[in-house]
Scaffold this active site. Sequence first.
Site, PDB file in Angstrom:
ATOM      1  N   CYS A  42     -19.403  19.220   7.664  1.00 30.93           N
ATOM      2  CA  CYS A  42     -19.053  18.212   8.674  1.00 30.93           C
ATOM      3  C   CYS A  42     -18.928  18.823  10.062  1.00 30.93           C
ATOM      4  O   CYS A  42     -19.537  18.349  11.018  1.00 30.93           O
ATOM      5  CB  CYS A  42     -17.739  17.532   8.288  1.00 30.93           C
ATOM      6  N   CYS A  47     -21.708  16.126  10.563  1.00 32.84           N
ATOM      7  CA  CYS A  47     -21.199  14.991  11.358  1.00 32.84           C
ATOM      8  C   CYS A  47     -20.936  15.314  12.828  1.00 32.84           C
ATOM      9  O   CYS A  47     -21.359  14.556  13.705  1.00 32.84           O
ATOM     10  CB  CYS A  47     -19.882  14.486  10.772  1.00 32.84           C
ATOM     11  N   LYS A  50     -24.028  16.583  14.868  1.00 33.29           N
ATOM     12  CA  LYS A  50     -24.953  15.430  14.841  1.00 33.29           C
ATOM     13  C   LYS A  50     -24.510  14.363  15.828  1.00 33.29           C
ATOM     14  O   LYS A  50     -25.302  13.862  16.619  1.00 33.29           O
ATOM     15  CB  LYS A  50     -25.002  14.872  13.412  1.00 33.29           C
ATOM     16  N   TYR A 177     -29.815   8.596   5.294  1.00 33.29           N
ATOM     17  CA  TYR A 177     -28.956   8.743   6.472  1.00 33.29           C
ATOM     18  C   TYR A 177     -29.527   9.801   7.427  1.00 33.29           C
ATOM     19  O   TYR A 177     -29.677   9.565   8.613  1.00 33.29           O
ATOM     20  CB  TYR A 177     -27.592   9.297   6.067  1.00 33.29           C
ATOM     21  N   GLU A 181     -31.109   9.098  11.109  1.00 34.45           N
ATOM     22  CA  GLU A 181     -30.303   9.502  12.265  1.00 34.45           C
ATOM     23  C   GLU A 181     -31.078  10.487  13.137  1.00 34.45           C
ATOM     24  O   GLU A 181     -31.133  10.352  14.363  1.00 34.45           O
ATOM     25  CB  GLU A 181     -28.985  10.127  11.795  1.00 34.45           C
ATOM     26  N   HIS A 434     -13.392 -12.234  23.828  1.00 33.02           N
ATOM     27  CA  HIS A 434     -14.568 -12.645  24.593  1.00 33.02           C
ATOM     28  C   HIS A 434     -14.642 -11.929  25.937  1.00 33.02           C
ATOM     29  O   HIS A 434     -13.613 -11.750  26.560  1.00 33.02           O
ATOM     30  CB  HIS A 434     -14.490 -14.162  24.812  1.00 33.02           C
ATOM     31  N   GLU A 439     -17.242 -10.534  18.561  1.00 29.38           N
ATOM     32  CA  GLU A 439     -16.590 -11.840  18.419  1.00 29.38           C
ATOM     33  C   GLU A 439     -17.394 -12.740  17.478  1.00 29.38           C
ATOM     34  O   GLU A 439     -16.851 -13.646  16.854  1.00 29.38           O
ATOM     35  CB  GLU A 439     -16.383 -12.522  19.780  1.00 29.38           C
TER      36      GLU A 439
HETATM   37  P1  NDP Z   1     -30.154  10.585   0.992  1.00 33.37           P
HETATM   38  O1  NDP Z   1     -29.998  10.749  -0.454  1.00 33.37           O
HETATM   39  O2  NDP Z   1     -29.394   9.539   1.714  1.00 33.37           O
HETATM   40  O3  NDP Z   1     -31.694  10.397   1.355  1.00 33.37           O
HETATM   41  C1  NDP Z   1     -32.693  11.225   0.852  1.00 33.37           C
HETATM   42  C2  NDP Z   1     -34.021  10.614   1.211  1.00 33.37           C
HETATM   43  O4  NDP Z   1     -35.066  11.491   0.859  1.00 33.37           O
HETATM   44  C3  NDP Z   1     -34.264   9.301   0.504  1.00 33.37           C
HETATM   45  O5  NDP Z   1     -34.906   8.439   1.400  1.00 33.37           O
HETATM   46  C4  NDP Z   1     -35.168   9.707  -0.656  1.00 33.37           C
HETATM   47  O6  NDP Z   1     -36.033   8.682  -1.067  1.00 33.37           O
HETATM   48  C5  NDP Z   1     -35.976  10.809   0.002  1.00 33.37           C
HETATM   49  N1  NDP Z   1     -36.483  11.776  -0.945  1.00 33.37           N
HETATM   50  C6  NDP Z   1     -35.803  12.433  -1.909  1.00 33.37           C
HETATM   51  N2  NDP Z   1     -36.613  13.280  -2.582  1.00 33.37           N
HETATM   52  C7  NDP Z   1     -37.839  13.159  -2.028  1.00 33.37           C
HETATM   53  C8  NDP Z   1     -39.089  13.764  -2.286  1.00 33.37           C
HETATM   54  N3  NDP Z   1     -39.242  14.659  -3.256  1.00 33.37           N
HETATM   55  N4  NDP Z   1     -40.150  13.395  -1.546  1.00 33.37           N
HETATM   56  C9  NDP Z   1     -40.007  12.468  -0.569  1.00 33.37           C
HETATM   57  N5  NDP Z   1     -38.843  11.875  -0.263  1.00 33.37           N
HETATM   58  C10 NDP Z   1     -37.757  12.212  -0.990  1.00 33.37           C
HETATM   59  O7  NDP Z   1     -29.834  12.026   1.569  1.00 33.37           O
HETATM   60  P2  NDP Z   1     -29.537  12.584   3.010  1.00 33.37           P
HETATM   61  O8  NDP Z   1     -29.960  13.994   2.910  1.00 33.37           O
HETATM   62  O9  NDP Z   1     -30.110  11.730   4.077  1.00 33.37           O
HETATM   63  O10 NDP Z   1     -27.979  12.468   3.097  1.00 33.37           O
HETATM   64  C11 NDP Z   1     -27.136  12.987   2.075  1.00 33.37           C
HETATM   65  C12 NDP Z   1     -25.806  12.322   2.094  1.00 33.37           C
HETATM   66  O11 NDP Z   1     -25.049  12.801   3.184  1.00 33.37           O
HETATM   67  C13 NDP Z   1     -25.839  10.807   2.305  1.00 33.37           C
HETATM   68  O12 NDP Z   1     -26.073  10.108   1.124  1.00 33.37           O
HETATM   69  C14 NDP Z   1     -24.491  10.532   2.877  1.00 33.37           C
HETATM   70  O13 NDP Z   1     -23.569  10.362   1.844  1.00 33.37           O
HETATM   71  C15 NDP Z   1     -24.182  11.789   3.658  1.00 33.37           C
HETATM   72  N6  NDP Z   1     -24.389  11.583   5.107  1.00 33.37           N
HETATM   73  C16 NDP Z   1     -23.615  10.693   5.766  1.00 33.37           C
HETATM   74  C17 NDP Z   1     -23.778  10.458   7.104  1.00 33.37           C
HETATM   75  C18 NDP Z   1     -22.912   9.461   7.790  1.00 33.37           C
HETATM   76  O14 NDP Z   1     -21.846   9.136   7.269  1.00 33.37           O
HETATM   77  N7  NDP Z   1     -23.318   8.931   8.929  1.00 33.37           N
HETATM   78  C19 NDP Z   1     -24.805  11.155   7.875  1.00 33.37           C
HETATM   79  C20 NDP Z   1     -25.588  12.060   7.088  1.00 33.37           C
HETATM   80  C21 NDP Z   1     -25.380  12.258   5.752  1.00 33.37           C
HETATM   81  P3  NDP Z   1     -35.581   7.527  -2.100  1.00 33.37           P
HETATM   82  O15 NDP Z   1     -34.788   6.541  -1.306  1.00 33.37           O
HETATM   83  O16 NDP Z   1     -36.883   6.973  -2.574  1.00 33.37           O
HETATM   84  O17 NDP Z   1     -34.801   8.209  -3.172  1.00 33.37           O
END
Ligand code: NDP
Length: 451
Positions: A42, A47, A50, A177, A181, A434, A439
Site C-alpha cells: 500500500c 495505493c 498510485k 483495478y 487505473e 445543492h 444530491e
Molecule cells: P485483478 O484480479 O483485479 O485483475 C487482473 C486482470 O488481469 C483481470 O482483468 C484478468 O482477466 C486479467 N488476467 C489475468 N490473467 C491473465 C492472463 N493470463 N492473460 C491476460 N489477462 C489476464 O488484479 P489486479 O492486479 O488489477 O489487482 C489485484 C487486486 O488488488 C484487486 O483485486 C484489488 O483487490 C486490489 N487493488 C485495489 C485497488 C483499489 O482499491 N483502488 C487498486 C489496485 C489493486 P479476467 O477478468 O478475465 O480474469
Amino acid sequence: MSFDYDLFVIGGGSGGVRAARVAATEGARVALAEEDRYGGTCVIRGCVPKKLMVFASEYPDAMEDARAYGWNVHSDGFSWETFGTRLNAELDRLEGVYRNLLSGSGVTTYDARATLKDAHTVSLSTGEEFTAKHILVATGGHPVRPDLPGAEHGIVSDDIFHLDTLPKSILIIGGGYIACEFACILNGLGVQVTQYYRGAQILRGFDDEARGLVAEEMQQAGIDLHLGSTILEMAPTEGGYQVKATNGTEKVFEQVFFATGRRPNTDDLGLEEIGVELGRGGEIVVDEYSQTAVPSIYAIGDVTGRVALTPVAIREGMAFVETVFKGNPTPVDHELIPTAIFTQPEIGTVGMTEEEARAREPVEIYCTSFKPMQQAFAGRQNRVLMKLIVSKANRRVLGCHIVAPGAGEMIQLAGIAVKMGATKEDFDRTCAVHPTMSEEIVTMKTPIRTA
Ligand code: NDP
C-alpha cells in the site's frame, strides 16, 4: 513453556504493522520482521504512490478546464523526474512514520526475511531464531506475469514507480483495478496507452452499467482499449517490443505492462512443511478468526486471498488482536465493503451489482446519468452515473454505484447508510445538498426498471 515473544509478525505492511502495534499496546511482547521496506504494498508500491500519480495525471485536464473558467494558464509540460523525486521523498517519510509507530509502541523490528521452522519458531535470514506463542503471517502478495514468450521483458505495477523516463507508448494487459487505473494515469501523463483485455468488458465483477460508462470515458479520453483481445507473445525490437495479439495484430510498443493479477507471498516460507494449509492460488487458508490449520499461526491480508484491500487487512489485524490478546473472539466482517477504483472517472461502489441482486430477489433500479456542472461548463461531454439497487421486498438499498470524479469520497459516506441497512425511503427522507453531483443519490424518484 516460555517464549521469546508473545507475538511474532512476519511482514511490515498495513495489516502486519497494525496488528503488531495494537497487540504491543495491549502489553504483549511483540516482534516484527520485514525483508523489504516498511509500509508494504500500500505505502511503497501501491495505493499511496498510485494515488499521487492519479493526482499528477489530472492536472492537464484541470489546466484546460481552468482556461474555460477564464484563467490564463500556461504549462511547460510534465517532469517525471521532478515528480519522482518528490514521490520518493514522500515514501521515505511515510516509511519513517511506520518505523516510528512500531518502535513507539514497543515492537522490536528485524530488517530480515523470516521463515517458519515450527509452530512456534521463526528463523531469520540473519541466522537468528526466535520463539513466539503466536505467529502472524502478513506477507502480502506480488504481481504476476502470464506465462508467454517474452513476458519477462514486460513490467509490472512494482516497476512503474521506478521508471527512469516515461515511455512514449505503452501496452497494458488486463482489465482489473490496476490495469484500468494505470491506463488512466499514464494517459493523463501524456503516454500513448493501448489496453488489451481478454474479456468482453473491463472491471469484471463490477456493475455492468458502471463499467460500461468507465470504458466509454476511458476510450473518449484517448485510451485505445481493445476488448476480447490479449497478448500472445512479445520480443524486443528497435524502439521497444513487438507484440503479437489474439486479434491478429503485430504492433510495437515502447513498454508492455502486465496488470494480470497478484499472487500471495507464500513461497519458501516453510508453511506447508509445518502443516499450514495453502489454497490453489497459493493463499493461506484461514477460518473466520484468521487462524490457520496450525492453531498458533494466524494470517491476515492479501496472503489469505480473501479481499485484497488495505482497510480490510487492517480490520483483519484488529480482529486478530481482539480475538487472541483481548479474549474477545471477533470474526472479520467481509460484508458490504465499500471500494473505489481510481480510474478517470472513478468508480465508488458498495453492495450488490444489479446483476447479482436481480439473480437473488426482485429489485427496483434507480439510475441517472448526466453531465456534471463543473466539466459541462468547461465544454466537456463527460458523464457521471448514480445508481441504487433496491430490494422490492424490504426496500433496503442493496447496492450503490457511483461513477464520477470524487466517487471514492462519496461512496465512503453512502457506505455507512448501506451498511446500516438504509431503505430507499431513508435516502428519500434525506435532504439534498445543492448543487452537488451526489444530491442525485437522494432525488431519484422513479425506478428506471424493475427486475
Ligand atoms: P485483478 O484480479 O483485479 O485483475 C487482473 C486482470 O488481469 C483481470 O482483468 C484478468 O482477466 C486479467 N488476467 C489475468 N490473467 C491473465 C492472463 N493470463 N492473460 C491476460 N489477462 C489476464 O488484479 P489486479 O492486479 O488489477 O489487482 C489485484 C487486486 O488488488 C484487486 O483485486 C484489488 O483487490 C486490489 N487493488 C485495489 C485497488 C483499489 O482499491 N483502488 C487498486 C489496485 C489493486 P479476467 O477478468 O478475465 O480474469
